[in-house]
Design an enzyme around this catalytic site. Structure first.
Site, short mmCIF file in Angstrom:
data_model
loop_
_atom_site.label_atom_id
_atom_site.label_comp_id
_atom_site.label_asym_id
_atom_site.label_seq_id
_atom_site.Cartn_x
_atom_site.Cartn_y
_atom_site.Cartn_z
NE ARG A 11 0.93 -6.85 17.80
CZ ARG A 11 1.09 -6.87 19.12
NH1 ARG A 11 0.15 -6.39 19.90
NH2 ARG A 11 2.17 -7.40 19.63
CE LYS A 33 0.80 -2.27 -5.33
NZ LYS A 33 1.47 -2.19 -6.65
CD GLU A 61 1.24 6.97 -12.30
OE1 GLU A 61 0.48 6.04 -12.61
OE2 GLU A 61 2.39 6.79 -11.85
CE LYS A 101 -4.28 2.12 -7.29
NZ LYS A 101 -3.01 2.69 -6.97
CD GLU A 110 1.40 -5.36 -8.43
OE1 GLU A 110 1.08 -4.32 -7.86
OE2 GLU A 110 2.47 -5.51 -9.03
NE ARG A 133 -2.63 -2.39 -6.43
CZ ARG A 133 -2.97 -1.89 -5.26
NH1 ARG A 133 -3.70 -2.59 -4.43
NH2 ARG A 133 -2.59 -0.68 -4.91
CG ASN A 174 2.99 -1.94 -11.68
OD1 ASN A 174 2.81 -0.94 -11.00
ND2 ASN A 174 2.96 -3.16 -11.17
CG HIS A 200 4.95 2.00 -13.18
ND1 HIS A 200 3.90 2.43 -13.96
CD2 HIS A 200 4.82 2.67 -12.00
CE1 HIS A 200 3.18 3.31 -13.28
NE2 HIS A 200 3.71 3.48 -12.10
CG HIS A 239 10.14 1.82 -11.22
ND1 HIS A 239 9.39 0.81 -10.67
CD2 HIS A 239 9.59 2.97 -10.79
CE1 HIS A 239 8.42 1.33 -9.95
NE2 HIS A 239 8.51 2.63 -10.00
CG HIS A 279 6.71 7.79 -10.17
ND1 HIS A 279 7.35 6.58 -10.37
CD2 HIS A 279 5.39 7.53 -10.19
CE1 HIS A 279 6.43 5.63 -10.50
NE2 HIS A 279 5.24 6.17 -10.39
N1 GLY Z 1 0.52 2.24 -8.20
C1 GLY Z 1 0.24 0.92 -8.59
C2 GLY Z 1 -0.69 0.23 -7.67
O1 GLY Z 1 -1.26 0.83 -6.80
O2 GLY Z 1 -0.86 -0.94 -7.81
#
Ligand code: GLY
Length: 373
Positions: free
Chosen positions: A122, A144, A186, A228, A238, A242, A246, A249, A253, A267
């Site tokens: 957990r 994430k 990035e 960040k 998000e 946040r 992207n 992206h 993507h 990527h």
């Molecule tokens: N890579 C995008 C984020 O961490 O929100």
């Protein structure tokens, strides 16, 4: 030369330490978080060959014992089979609730191991030791975690913040030029989305960064991580801001999906091309001046990065198919595509209010110079 960025999330605050030679001091840095002097490290085979011994020594210097598992390198590792293997290995190693798991590798390892840590007993704590530029400036920070599903990338996962991030900038020296530049996509993204002055600094310092200037690398990683961290603290899960991260992206993507998530397009390369397209779209919608997309493309090109669709080897699907692939992105809300557009370099915003005809036109023009399937 070392820098520390603090991520002040309430109850889950942590430091991101950035600098050269951190593997050697990993033991003393991790020790304060351990209840017993033992960690389980999960890495990939490439990183293991290059750097696992240094980490073992760095931990050993502080009397910390290490057990390790090396998964195959590459995006295909980021699915259920290697995830199951990792969780079961951690259980076999008798990792307990109070132990710390270490994710030692690029974005694939960080995401998979973070997710494994989030569900093991957990939830156990984990330390990120990111070894790619992309992982140092993006995926290792912000919590994430997850794996890919047959239906799409990163569709299975959890938010699980690390306890500590050690971004050793010396390790970046073993990246291929292509991997380094993919990560650099990035880095530039942060300048484009929120800090024009950082973008201008990168225009100036980019070549030094690429050729290995350590001070410039530490500065670029630290500024990216600080941006960040600021965004993650404002919007951890998000719900709003946040999504700015992207930028590039949604296009990126779709291009990754069109090229089968293969070596044809990494990527970070997809993100760089996607940023150029997002600025082109913004200019056509009258949001920013036509000079902005030109400046974005000029910088990416001067760094030797993929910038245009014609830089992707092989044939691409037509504009309608690419648009369809964009629709499968997880950033779709209530069936509406959300775009990150810009009012200028350093001034991005999130919107769902984009005429599809304008997106199609940008894609059609971008494809004009390419071989289309
Ligand atoms: N890579 C995008 C984020 O961490 O929100």
């Amino acid at each position: 030369m070392e820098r520390i960025v603090h991520v002040p999330l309430e109850g889950r605050a942590y430091d991101v330490v950035i600098g050269p030679g951190l593997l050697q001091s990993a033991g003393t840095r991790i020790a304060p978080f351990l209840k017993r002097p033992r960690v389980a490290v999960v890495t990939d085979e490439t990183v293991a060959d290059l750097h696992l011994e240094s980490l073992r020594q760095g931990l050993g210097a502080a009397g910390i014992e290490m057990v390790s598992l090396a998964l195959p390198a590459g995006e295909s590792t980021k699915g259920w089979p290697q995830f199951t293997r990792t969780v079961e290995w951690l259980l076999d190693q008798k990792v307990e609730r109070n132990d710390v798991v270490v994710a030692f590798g690029g974005g694939v390892i960080g995401d998979l191991v973070g997710f494994a840590a989030s569900v093991l007993r957990r939830g156990v704590r984990f330390v990120q030791i990111p070894t790619s530029l992309l992982a140092q400036v993006d995926s290792s920070v912000g919590g994430k975690t997850g794996i890919n599903a047959p239906q799409g990338k990163n569709l299975i996962g959890a938010f699980h913040q690390p306890t500590l991030v050690l971004a050793d900038t010396e390790v970046l020296g073993t990246l291929t030029a292509r991997d380094f530049l993919a990560g650099y996509g990035e880095v530039v993204k942060y300048g484009m989305l929120g800090e024009a002055e950082f973008f201008a600094w990168l225009e100036d310092m980019g070549p030094k960064l690429a050729s290995g200037d350590m001070e410039a690398r530490v500065e670029a990683v630290a500024r990216s991580v600080q941006m960040k961290a600021d965004i993650v603290v404002r919007d951890e899960t998000e719900q709003g801001d946040r999504a700015l991260l992207n930028l590039g992206h949604t296009f990126g993507h779709a291009l990754e999906a069109a090229t089968g998530y293969s070596d044809r397009l990494l990527h970070g390369e997809g993100v760089a091309i996607g940023c150029a397209l997002a600025f082109e779209l913004s200019a056509r919608l009258g949001l920013c001046s036509q000079e902005d997309p030109s400046r974005v493309r000029a910088h990416l090109k001067s760094m030797g990065m993929k910038t245009d669709l014609s830089d992707i080897e092989g044939t691409l699907p037509d504009a309608e198919t690419l648009l369809e692939l964009m629709g499968q992105d997880k950033k779709v809300v209530d069936g509406q595509l959300r775009f990150i557009l810009a009012r200028g370099i350093g001034d991005a915003f999130v919107t769902a209010d984009v005429p599809i005809s304008a997106v199609l036109a940008v894609l059609q023009d971008a494809l004009a110079d390419c071989a289309v399937a």
